[in-house]
Design a protein around this motif. Sequence first.
Motif, PDB file in Angstrom:
ATOM      1  N   VAL A  11      57.462  60.168  -5.076  1.00 12.80           N
ATOM      2  CA  VAL A  11      57.363  61.273  -4.119  1.00 12.80           C
ATOM      3  C   VAL A  11      57.393  62.607  -4.860  1.00 12.80           C
ATOM      4  O   VAL A  11      56.578  63.508  -4.594  1.00 12.80           O
ATOM      5  CB  VAL A  11      58.505  61.203  -3.089  1.00 12.80           C
ATOM      6  CG1 VAL A  11      58.513  62.450  -2.203  1.00 12.80           C
ATOM      7  CG2 VAL A  11      58.368  59.949  -2.221  1.00 12.80           C
ATOM      8  N   LEU A  12      58.315  62.742  -5.790  1.00 13.62           N
ATOM      9  CA  LEU A  12      58.424  63.988  -6.561  1.00 13.62           C
ATOM     10  C   LEU A  12      57.182  64.217  -7.414  1.00 13.62           C
ATOM     11  O   LEU A  12      56.724  65.355  -7.569  1.00 13.62           O
ATOM     12  CB  LEU A  12      59.680  63.947  -7.430  1.00 13.62           C
ATOM     13  CG  LEU A  12      61.016  63.880  -6.662  1.00 13.62           C
ATOM     14  CD1 LEU A  12      62.186  63.753  -7.638  1.00 13.62           C
ATOM     15  CD2 LEU A  12      61.183  65.105  -5.777  1.00 13.62           C
ATOM     16  N   ALA A  53      43.756  69.847   2.932  1.00 16.44           N
ATOM     17  CA  ALA A  53      44.062  69.299   1.607  1.00 16.44           C
ATOM     18  C   ALA A  53      45.564  69.317   1.342  1.00 16.44           C
ATOM     19  O   ALA A  53      46.141  68.337   0.845  1.00 16.44           O
ATOM     20  CB  ALA A  53      43.318  70.084   0.528  1.00 16.44           C
ATOM     21  N   THR A  54      46.221  70.428   1.685  1.00 19.69           N
ATOM     22  CA  THR A  54      47.670  70.508   1.492  1.00 19.69           C
ATOM     23  C   THR A  54      48.392  69.541   2.418  1.00 19.69           C
ATOM     24  O   THR A  54      49.349  68.863   2.010  1.00 19.69           O
ATOM     25  CB  THR A  54      48.159  71.943   1.759  1.00 19.69           C
ATOM     26  OG1 THR A  54      47.493  72.842   0.867  1.00 19.69           O
ATOM     27  CG2 THR A  54      49.664  72.045   1.550  1.00 19.69           C
ATOM     28  N   GLY A  55      47.937  69.478   3.669  1.00 19.71           N
ATOM     29  CA  GLY A  55      48.542  68.545   4.610  1.00 19.71           C
ATOM     30  C   GLY A  55      48.416  67.111   4.142  1.00 19.71           C
ATOM     31  O   GLY A  55      49.368  66.329   4.238  1.00 19.71           O
ATOM     32  N   ARG A  56      47.256  66.754   3.619  1.00 20.36           N
ATOM     33  CA  ARG A  56      47.048  65.390   3.119  1.00 20.36           C
ATOM     34  C   ARG A  56      47.956  65.111   1.926  1.00 20.36           C
ATOM     35  O   ARG A  56      48.503  64.017   1.784  1.00 20.36           O
ATOM     36  CB  ARG A  56      45.592  65.196   2.729  1.00 20.36           C
ATOM     37  CG  ARG A  56      45.256  63.775   2.244  1.00 20.36           C
ATOM     38  CD  ARG A  56      43.786  63.669   1.859  1.00 20.36           C
ATOM     39  NE  ARG A  56      43.493  62.387   1.244  1.00 20.36           N
ATOM     40  CZ  ARG A  56      43.194  61.284   1.910  1.00 20.36           C
ATOM     41  NH1 ARG A  56      43.141  61.307   3.226  1.00 20.36           N
ATOM     42  NH2 ARG A  56      42.943  60.153   1.266  1.00 20.36           N
ATOM     43  N   ALA A  57      48.131  66.113   1.051  1.00 22.19           N
ATOM     44  CA  ALA A  57      49.001  65.937  -0.116  1.00 22.19           C
ATOM     45  C   ALA A  57      50.456  65.733   0.315  1.00 22.19           C
ATOM     46  O   ALA A  57      51.161  64.870  -0.232  1.00 22.19           O
ATOM     47  CB  ALA A  57      48.880  67.133  -1.045  1.00 22.19           C
ATOM     48  N   LEU A  59      50.778  68.992  -6.860  1.00 21.71           N
ATOM     49  CA  LEU A  59      50.233  70.184  -6.216  1.00 21.71           C
ATOM     50  C   LEU A  59      50.278  71.397  -7.139  1.00 21.71           C
ATOM     51  O   LEU A  59      49.495  72.339  -6.975  1.00 21.71           O
ATOM     52  CB  LEU A  59      51.026  70.490  -4.939  1.00 21.71           C
ATOM     53  CG  LEU A  59      50.895  69.480  -3.793  1.00 21.71           C
ATOM     54  CD1 LEU A  59      51.907  69.799  -2.695  1.00 21.71           C
ATOM     55  CD2 LEU A  59      49.480  69.484  -3.241  1.00 21.71           C
ATOM     56  N   VAL A  60      51.195  71.361  -8.124  1.00 20.34           N
ATOM     57  CA  VAL A  60      51.384  72.504  -9.026  1.00 20.34           C
ATOM     58  C   VAL A  60      50.812  72.229 -10.411  1.00 20.34           C
ATOM     59  O   VAL A  60      50.069  73.043 -10.964  1.00 20.34           O
ATOM     60  CB  VAL A  60      52.888  72.855  -9.143  1.00 20.34           C
ATOM     61  CG1 VAL A  60      53.082  74.042 -10.087  1.00 20.34           C
ATOM     62  CG2 VAL A  60      53.465  73.148  -7.769  1.00 20.34           C
ATOM     63  N   VAL A  61      51.150  71.048 -10.978  1.00 17.48           N
ATOM     64  CA  VAL A  61      50.792  70.793 -12.383  1.00 17.48           C
ATOM     65  C   VAL A  61      49.587  69.874 -12.539  1.00 17.48           C
ATOM     66  O   VAL A  61      49.066  69.715 -13.652  1.00 17.48           O
ATOM     67  CB  VAL A  61      51.993  70.206 -13.148  1.00 17.48           C
ATOM     68  CG1 VAL A  61      53.162  71.166 -13.099  1.00 17.48           C
ATOM     69  CG2 VAL A  61      52.392  68.843 -12.597  1.00 17.48           C
TER      70      VAL A  61
END
Length: 307
Positions: free
Chosen positions: A69-70, A261-265, A76-78
């Motif tokens: 999960v982490l 895209a963010t919601g799916r992530a 999303l960032v790296v």
Amino acid sequence: MKISLLFVAAAAAALGLALGAPLAVTVGGLIAFGALHNVLELRYVAGRFSFLLTGRFLAVLLGLITAIVLCRLAALVVGDPARYAEILVGYAVLAAACVHALRGARLVLGLLVLLVAALVSLAFSQYHFVVLAHLHNVVPLFFLWEWAGRLRRPGPFRWTQVAWVLVLPALVLAGAFDFALRGLVSSPVVASIAPPGSSALVGTRFLVVFAFLQTMHYFVWVFFLPRYAPEAPRFLLGRRAWLLGLGLAALLAIPFAIDYATGRALYGAFASYHAYLEFPVLLAAVAGGSQPVFRKTASGRQVAAAV
């Protein structure tokens, strides 16, 4: 026979929807049923296979999946480093299942196979996640095959499942249903479920397969197993699971509405628990020998009995 016909009808409807509007079915189905099926699947698997998910094994699995999960949130960032980390932790989940269920030479062989598979996945990480996306939709075949053990004649039901899980998607990928496609689809969604470099036609076929299997996946977890295996859950009984699932769906609808895209992530991170838990359960159940099945006592209460 009636239950098999139920799946035939569901598969026919799901295939028609997937061929007609694969992108809408994929996106709309995820938003409408994604969170709810997560809750219902976790409830079923944790209850039905409670004899496996105990003690240290359960703690190890939860710890590793939390790390996944982490990783998904960090992606999303790296980006790629977190995805590579997810691959390694994912194989660690399977290794934990091997250590739990296998002994001696079988354990050594199992770990060697996982090592080779992990190296291949790291070398071809894009293919790894495409395979993982489709494999998750195929896994219900195991749970339905296992459920059919309660039927007097399980054969027809089991082979009906093989037909829709494996045969129909193979026919779609081979082009047998190209005549029914309503145009080709170009979308970032296709990139996540089709092999890299696929043509528009091949990408659309993979999208149709994904939309079809995802719809049937929801049919299994949201309708079939809650109705036909009501004895399996041990927690979130009655309406609690449905209320929790619908509440989570409402919360996740907000990021989906702002940016898909963010919601799916975010959904993908949340869904890691049910997606990754089913693989070690499957492996341990297949390798672990006898499994409890549910039977009725004289009072009519459902209990577990070993076979």
